[in-house]
Design an enzyme around this catalytic site. Structure first.
Site, PDB file in Angstrom:
ATOM      1  N   CYS A  58       0.843  -1.182   0.000  1.00  0.00           N
ATOM      2  CA  CYS A  58       0.000   0.000   0.000  1.00  0.00           C
ATOM      3  C   CYS A  58       0.891   1.249   0.000  1.00  0.00           C
ATOM      4  O   CYS A  58       1.801   1.367   0.822  1.00  0.00           O
ATOM      5  CB  CYS A  58      -0.905  -0.003   1.231  1.00  0.00           C
ATOM      6  SG  CYS A  58      -1.926   1.481   1.375  1.00  0.00           S
ATOM      7  N   CYS A  61       0.464   3.090   3.579  1.00  0.00           N
ATOM      8  CA  CYS A  61       0.943   2.584   4.877  1.00  0.00           C
ATOM      9  C   CYS A  61       1.966   1.462   4.772  1.00  0.00           C
ATOM     10  O   CYS A  61       2.404   0.932   5.793  1.00  0.00           O
ATOM     11  CB  CYS A  61      -0.240   2.122   5.723  1.00  0.00           C
ATOM     12  SG  CYS A  61      -1.069   0.651   5.082  1.00  0.00           S
ATOM     13  N   CYS A 104      -7.371  -0.957   1.522  1.00  0.00           N
ATOM     14  CA  CYS A 104      -6.342  -1.506   2.393  1.00  0.00           C
ATOM     15  C   CYS A 104      -6.947  -1.746   3.770  1.00  0.00           C
ATOM     16  O   CYS A 104      -7.593  -0.864   4.340  1.00  0.00           O
ATOM     17  CB  CYS A 104      -5.170  -0.528   2.482  1.00  0.00           C
ATOM     18  SG  CYS A 104      -3.906  -1.008   3.680  1.00  0.00           S
ATOM     19  N   CYS A 107      -5.085   0.894   6.455  1.00  0.00           N
ATOM     20  CA  CYS A 107      -5.259   2.356   6.436  1.00  0.00           C
ATOM     21  C   CYS A 107      -6.541   2.804   5.739  1.00  0.00           C
ATOM     22  O   CYS A 107      -6.805   3.995   5.649  1.00  0.00           O
ATOM     23  CB  CYS A 107      -4.051   3.046   5.818  1.00  0.00           C
ATOM     24  SG  CYS A 107      -3.929   2.879   4.013  1.00  0.00           S
ATOM     25  N   CYS A 129      -8.732  -4.964  -9.862  1.00  0.00           N
ATOM     26  CA  CYS A 129      -8.302  -3.871 -10.728  1.00  0.00           C
ATOM     27  C   CYS A 129      -7.828  -2.744  -9.813  1.00  0.00           C
ATOM     28  O   CYS A 129      -8.628  -2.095  -9.146  1.00  0.00           O
ATOM     29  CB  CYS A 129      -9.492  -3.452 -11.577  1.00  0.00           C
ATOM     30  SG  CYS A 129      -9.118  -2.241 -12.823  1.00  0.00           S
TER      31      CYS A 129
END
Length: 144
Positions: A58, A61, A104, A107, A129
């Site tokens: 991510c 984070c 995510c 976060c 996607c």
């Protein structure tokens, strides 16, 4: 009916910041996509055609989200994966019931959408996607 699915226990602790804190650590485009649920332009993302070995994390984070072994070329214009690292993402049915958003788990950053049953020859018949700008890539050489 709101679908909220966490695929296992995410890494401990969540990352919560105010918008001004996110703006300080993200580029304007990353903020627009991760925090405001935007979409980057098709075929323009850094990772759309990249197939190196490693892990995608991510951009907000640094939580590991996808392994390169689950990435495939779907032709959609964004990086496509057929499965996430267990516990890394949350899938939520959007209010109109047409798409499933992926965020995510640590976060709550917007990653993109997951589509099921499109007939791709993958183990899950799913296409995650994902906006390139929502991701950072760590090659196998640097992540070992």
């Amino acid at each position: 009916m709101a679908m909220k699915e966490t695929l296992a226990a995410p890494s401990t602790g969540s990352v919560q910041k105010h918008d001004d804190e996110w703006r300080a650590v993200l580029s304007p485009e990353q903020f627009r996509v991760l925090r405001e649920k935007g979409t980057e332009t098709r075929f323009k993302g850094e990772y759309t055609k990249m197939f190196d070995e490693g892990t995608y994390t991510c951009a907000g984070c640094a939580t590991p989200l996808y392994k390169s072994t689950t990435k495939f070329d779907s032709g959609c214009g964004w990086p496509a994966f057929f499965d996430a690292i267990p516990g890394a993402i949350i899938q939520t049915l959007e209010p109109d019931g047409r798409r499933v958003e992926i965020t995510c788990a640590k976060c709550d950053g917007h990653l993109g959408h997951v589509f099921k049953g499109e007939g791709f020859p993958t183990a899950t018949n799913e296409r995650h996607c994902v906006n390139s700008v929502s991701l950072k890539f760590n090659s196998s050489e640097t992540s070992s």
